[in-house]
Each structure stands twice: as structure tokens, then as C-alpha cells.
Design a protein around this motif. Structure first.
Motif, PDB file in Angstrom:
ATOM      1  N   THR A 100     -69.564  -7.507 -13.642  1.00  0.00           N
ATOM      2  CA  THR A 100     -69.664  -7.010 -14.991  1.00  0.00           C
ATOM      3  C   THR A 100     -70.141  -5.583 -15.127  1.00  0.00           C
ATOM      4  OG1 THR A 100     -71.707  -7.842 -15.483  1.00  0.00           O
ATOM      5  CG2 THR A 100     -69.767  -9.105 -16.172  1.00  0.00           C
ATOM      6  N   LYS A 102     -73.098  -4.397 -15.381  1.00  0.00           N
ATOM      7  CA  LYS A 102     -74.183  -4.126 -16.572  1.00  0.00           C
ATOM      8  C   LYS A 102     -75.031  -3.444 -15.673  1.00  0.00           C
ATOM      9  CE  LYS A 102     -76.586  -8.463 -16.230  1.00  0.00           C
ATOM     10  NZ  LYS A 102     -77.038  -9.724 -16.584  1.00  0.00           N
ATOM     11  N   LEU A 103     -75.801  -2.941 -16.503  1.00  0.00           N
ATOM     12  CA  LEU A 103     -77.091  -2.203 -15.841  1.00  0.00           C
ATOM     13  C   LEU A 103     -78.405  -2.593 -16.524  1.00  0.00           C
ATOM     14  CD1 LEU A 103     -76.097   1.303 -16.284  1.00  0.00           C
ATOM     15  CD2 LEU A 103     -76.047   0.302 -14.178  1.00  0.00           C
ATOM     16  N   ILE A 104     -79.393  -2.776 -15.562  1.00  0.00           N
ATOM     17  CA  ILE A 104     -80.693  -3.177 -15.962  1.00  0.00           C
ATOM     18  C   ILE A 104     -81.486  -2.034 -15.707  1.00  0.00           C
ATOM     19  CG2 ILE A 104     -82.546  -4.961 -15.500  1.00  0.00           C
ATOM     20  CD1 ILE A 104     -80.211  -6.223 -16.337  1.00  0.00           C
TER      21      ILE A 104
ATOM     22  N   TYR B  33     -69.335  -1.129 -22.786  1.00  0.00           N
ATOM     23  CA  TYR B  33     -70.644  -1.781 -23.082  1.00  0.00           C
ATOM     24  C   TYR B  33     -71.235  -1.236 -24.181  1.00  0.00           C
ATOM     25  CZ  TYR B  33     -69.749  -1.402 -17.803  1.00  0.00           C
ATOM     26  OH  TYR B  33     -69.179  -1.636 -16.664  1.00  0.00           O
ATOM     27  N   PHE B  45     -79.483  -4.159 -22.213  1.00  0.00           N
ATOM     28  CA  PHE B  45     -77.968  -4.429 -22.077  1.00  0.00           C
ATOM     29  C   PHE B  45     -77.509  -5.588 -23.174  1.00  0.00           C
ATOM     30  CE2 PHE B  45     -73.856  -5.625 -20.462  1.00  0.00           C
ATOM     31  CZ  PHE B  45     -73.909  -7.051 -20.530  1.00  0.00           C
ATOM     32  N   SER B  48     -70.917  -6.716 -22.222  1.00  0.00           N
ATOM     33  CA  SER B  48     -69.899  -5.937 -21.559  1.00  0.00           C
ATOM     34  C   SER B  48     -68.648  -6.311 -22.137  1.00  0.00           C
ATOM     35  CB  SER B  48     -70.075  -5.872 -19.995  1.00  0.00           C
ATOM     36  OG  SER B  48     -70.028  -7.312 -19.644  1.00  0.00           O
ATOM     37  N   SER B  55     -66.961 -10.036 -21.152  1.00  0.00           N
ATOM     38  CA  SER B  55     -67.275 -10.439 -19.684  1.00  0.00           C
ATOM     39  C   SER B  55     -68.592 -10.726 -19.548  1.00  0.00           C
ATOM     40  CB  SER B  55     -66.776  -9.253 -18.686  1.00  0.00           C
ATOM     41  OG  SER B  55     -67.532  -8.104 -18.980  1.00  0.00           O
ATOM     42  N   GLU B  56     -69.617 -10.352 -20.218  1.00  0.00           N
ATOM     43  CA  GLU B  56     -70.936 -10.675 -20.304  1.00  0.00           C
ATOM     44  C   GLU B  56     -71.726 -10.441 -21.579  1.00  0.00           C
ATOM     45  OE1 GLU B  56     -72.954 -10.091 -16.451  1.00  0.00           O
ATOM     46  OE2 GLU B  56     -74.856 -10.777 -17.144  1.00  0.00           O
TER      47      GLU B  56
END
Lengths: 115, 111
Positions: A100, A102-104, B33, B45, B48, B55-56
Motif C-alpha cells: 500500500t 503507506k508511510l509511518i 493517500y 496515515f 490509501s 487498499s488500506e
């Protein structure tokens, strides 16, 4: 638990001095690693990134960062700080790699620059 | 240089009202995002979006939130009934492979 740690909340350096901002992560594999900078009232600008290969990466504005697998660290450095570098700096990881994306983010380090 | 643009830059809304935050991602990017940053806190976050579906999503992204890509260029975040704790800076981002580019953010103030 998976996390990104920036142990220094606030750092003050003198203009012309060197800088190192610390970042540690806890993930099983090597994630993709990033540093972003946020100037007051602005968005997030990418300074540099590490995916693989050479562990010392160069970024914009004279910044560099070194990935150290043994220490799970990705510290940001600059040899000579300019007054315009005063901003908040965020370390981020993409733990899922190509999934995905995504960033943390870490909690950030606020940099002040003294004349 | 291509960039992610967000509108409006600042929005004030009354509690309970619906808001839509708008974003135009970079044109050839495939992943989109939303993140938020409550004042003084870290960037978190939210969701997304890829191939026209989520997707998440994070725990923050509850039923009050929704995202949509209504046409080929816009990507929106809707908050159905705003709460005081929704006050934050909301960032849109887009990426091609991995590297994410962020917009300037929309500061949402719920009063």
C-alpha cells in the motif's frame, strides 16, 4: 510493536554548525526510509530516501542520511546548517514496501537555528 | 515540476456539518493517500487508494470518512459529520512506485 522513533523533540544549533537528527525504527525487515521537512505553515517536502544499495544517501539542500541496519537507524546529517534550515523534520518508513506504500511517521524534531 | 494541489487551504466548519477536502494528485501517479496532523502531533496515515478502491485504512478512518476519485484528476476526502476532534491539517499525497509527494495541506477547523 512497529514504530518510528525520533528521540529529539527539539534541537537548537548555531548557523554553520553541523547537524545530526536521529531516527530509529522497529520493523522486521528493512523498510523503505525517508526524511521529510515541514516549514511553518507548509506541506511536507521530501529530503531524501533509502530503498536499497549504498547506505549513505544524498538529498536536497545539502542533507545526507546513513542507513545502519545493525542499529535500525537512519540518521539525517548536514555539515553546515543555514538559518533557512529551521523547520520540523520527520523521519518516515514505508513498512509494506510495494504494497500500500503507506508511510509511518516519527513524532518529528523541531530544529531551531541560532545566528 | 509536477505537484499535488489541495483546496481549500483553510476551512472552518461547524460541528456536525459535512466537509469535502479536495486534492489533485500528480497526473501519472497511481496511489493516493490522505494523512492528518493534529496540531503539535505527528502525521498519521488515514487511507490509501489504488485502482479506484481503498487498499488500506487506519483505525482513524471510521464510517464518518469516505474517499472518492470522482473523475480522472480529483481525489476527495469527505467527513460526513464533523467533530471538534477532526480539527487538523489534512494532507493529500500521491505516489508512482514508492516515493510519495505531498500537497500543502488543508487546515480544517471545526467550531
Amino acid at each position: 510493536a512497529q514504530s518510528v522513533t525520533q528521540p529529539d523533540i527539539h534541537i537548537t544549533v548555531s548557523e554553520g554548525a553541523s547537524l545530526e537528527l536521529r531516527c530509529n525504527y522497529s520493523y522486521g525487515a528493512t523498510p523503505y526510509l525517508f526524511w521529510y521537512v515541514q516549514s511553518p505553515g507548509q506541506g511536507l517536502q521530501l529530503l531524501l530516501k533509502y530503498f536499497s544499495g549504498d547506505t549513505l544517501v544524498q538529498g536536497i539542500k545539502g542533507f545526507e542520511a546513513e542507513f545502519k541496519r545493525s542499529q535500525s537507524s537512519f540518521n539525517l546529517r548536514k555539515p553546515s546548517v543555514h538559518w533557512s534550515d529551521a523547520a520540523e523534520y520527520f523521519c518516515a518508513v514505508a513498512p509494506d514496501g510495494g504494497a500500500t506504500n503507506k508511510l509511518i511517521f516519527g513524532t518529528g524534531t523541531l530544529l531551531a537555528v541560532q545566528p | 515540476e509536477p505537484e499535488v494541489t489541495q483546496t481549500p487551504s483553510h476551512q472552518v466548519t461547524q460541528m456536525g456539518q459535512e466537509v469535502i477536502l479536495r486534492c489533485v494528485p500528480i497526473s501519472n501517479h497511481l496511489y493516493f493517500y490522505w494523512y492528518r496532523q493534529i496540531l503539535g502531533q505527528k502525521v498519521e496515515f488515514l487511507v490509501s487508494f489504488y485502482n479506484n478502491e481503498i487498499s488500506e485504512k487506519s483505525e482513524i478512518f471510521d464510517d464518518q470518512f469516505s474517499v472518492e476519485r470522482p473523475d480522472g484528476s480529483n481525489f476527495t476526502l469527505k467527513i460526513r459529520s464533523t467533530k471538534l476532534e477532526d480539527s487538523a491539517m489534512y494532507f493529500c499525497a500521491s505516489s508512482g512506485q514508492i516515493e510519495a509527494f505531498f500537497g500543502q495541506g488543508t487546515r480544517l477547523t471545526v467550531v
